[in-house]
Design an enzyme around this catalytic site. Sequence first.
Site, PDB file in Angstrom:
ATOM      1  N   MET A 186     -14.412   6.464 -20.147  1.00 12.44           N
ATOM      2  CA  MET A 186     -14.887   4.993 -21.135  1.00 12.44           C
ATOM      3  C   MET A 186     -13.452   5.258 -21.879  1.00 12.44           C
ATOM      4  SD  MET A 186     -18.076   6.862 -22.989  1.00 12.44           S
ATOM      5  CE  MET A 186     -19.773   7.297 -21.578  1.00 12.44           C
ATOM      6  N   MET A 204     -17.080   2.620 -16.708  1.00 12.27           N
ATOM      7  CA  MET A 204     -17.114   1.813 -18.028  1.00 12.27           C
ATOM      8  C   MET A 204     -15.778   1.540 -18.994  1.00 12.27           C
ATOM      9  SD  MET A 204     -20.411   3.780 -19.502  1.00 12.27           S
ATOM     10  CE  MET A 204     -19.474   5.369 -18.510  1.00 12.27           C
ATOM     11  N   HIS A 224     -17.658   7.007 -12.562  1.00 11.84           N
ATOM     12  CA  HIS A 224     -18.559   5.311 -13.257  1.00 11.84           C
ATOM     13  C   HIS A 224     -17.919   4.660 -14.445  1.00 11.84           C
ATOM     14  CE1 HIS A 224     -21.729   4.387 -16.138  1.00 11.84           C
ATOM     15  NE2 HIS A 224     -20.975   2.641 -14.880  1.00 11.84           N
ATOM     16  N   MET A 257     -28.326   1.450 -15.308  1.00  9.74           N
ATOM     17  CA  MET A 257     -28.392   1.943 -16.300  1.00  9.74           C
ATOM     18  C   MET A 257     -29.767   1.834 -17.215  1.00  9.74           C
ATOM     19  SD  MET A 257     -25.238   3.499 -16.478  1.00  9.74           S
ATOM     20  CE  MET A 257     -25.381   4.099 -18.362  1.00  9.74           C
ATOM     21  N   SER A 262     -23.690  14.858 -15.019  1.00  5.74           N
ATOM     22  CA  SER A 262     -22.617  14.515 -15.800  1.00  5.74           C
ATOM     23  C   SER A 262     -21.333  14.970 -16.344  1.00  5.74           C
ATOM     24  CB  SER A 262     -23.445  13.264 -16.510  1.00  5.74           C
ATOM     25  OG  SER A 262     -22.417  12.649 -17.553  1.00  5.74           O
ATOM     26  N   ASP A 270     -17.839   9.618 -16.556  1.00  2.00           N
ATOM     27  CA  ASP A 270     -18.122   9.188 -17.063  1.00  2.00           C
ATOM     28  C   ASP A 270     -16.577   8.771 -17.643  1.00  2.00           C
ATOM     29  OD1 ASP A 270     -21.313   8.055 -16.619  1.00  2.00           O
ATOM     30  OD2 ASP A 270     -20.853  10.066 -18.047  1.00  2.00           O
ATOM     31  N   HIS A 297     -20.877  13.482 -11.216  1.00  7.83           N
ATOM     32  CA  HIS A 297     -20.459  12.405 -12.181  1.00  7.83           C
ATOM     33  C   HIS A 297     -19.676  12.225 -13.073  1.00  7.83           C
ATOM     34  CE1 HIS A 297     -22.102   8.597 -12.712  1.00  7.83           C
ATOM     35  NE2 HIS A 297     -22.212   8.652 -13.994  1.00  7.83           N
ATOM     36  N   ASP A 311     -28.747   6.110 -13.851  1.00  7.85           N
ATOM     37  CA  ASP A 311     -28.529   7.287 -14.943  1.00  7.85           C
ATOM     38  C   ASP A 311     -29.238   6.508 -16.624  1.00  7.85           C
ATOM     39  OD1 ASP A 311     -26.480   8.452 -17.146  1.00  7.85           O
ATOM     40  OD2 ASP A 311     -25.161   7.502 -15.995  1.00  7.85           O
TER      41      ASP A 311
END
Length: 220
Positions: free
Chosen positions: A41, A72, A70, A141, A12, A39, A37, A178
């Site tokens: 957000m 979020m 991913h 998660m 990540s 992330d 990966h 994760d």
Amino acid sequence: MTATSPIRIAPSILSADFAALGEAVRAIDAAGADYIHVDVMDGHFVPNITIGPNVVKALRPHSKKIFDVHLMIAPADPYLESFAAAGADIITIHPEASPHFHRSLQTIRGLGKRAGLALNPATPVDVLDHVMDLVDLILVMTVNPGFGGQAYIPLADKIRSVRQKIATSGRDIDLEVDGGINPETAREVIAAGANVLVAGTAVFSGGAEKYAANIAALRG
């Protein structure tokens, strides 16, 4: 995908130096990462803000590895096309982030991308029941999403339940985990059926010269 499939490591970049993300992506690629990966957000769905599609686009030339993005964010649907165009290979979203989750998964696959579904620690496994034909990756998660470096929540029973659903479906679906993944917790989630491990701190600790050894340690 079976529990005996080769273990894939998805570092990540949330734990990388944000002032040198391109260099970090090249380094983990060279060190043996299977996926990159990313992330994303929004400060709304989770209590943190990271990056958007323009950063994914900027990083895309730095690696030919799978970009595992991913989301979020909520709502997720308005941004699916942008992240697909930016170079995401897998787009994972949360059922809580879309009022029509089945349609969202259809949209991702219609964009030519692999569709992922993320389960927060308190999200029940039965949310999978009517979308198993649309998911290519299920992300369990083992922390509450929003920040890197959190302690692992032991959810081996949940991981095993997801693995059973995958087996029953007969489809080739990755089971990714994760949250708090290190060499010790990696063994637990692999034994429970995971075949893709997301790790931030455990990969990026010690500097670039340690990345290859850190990745190898997670494979067991």
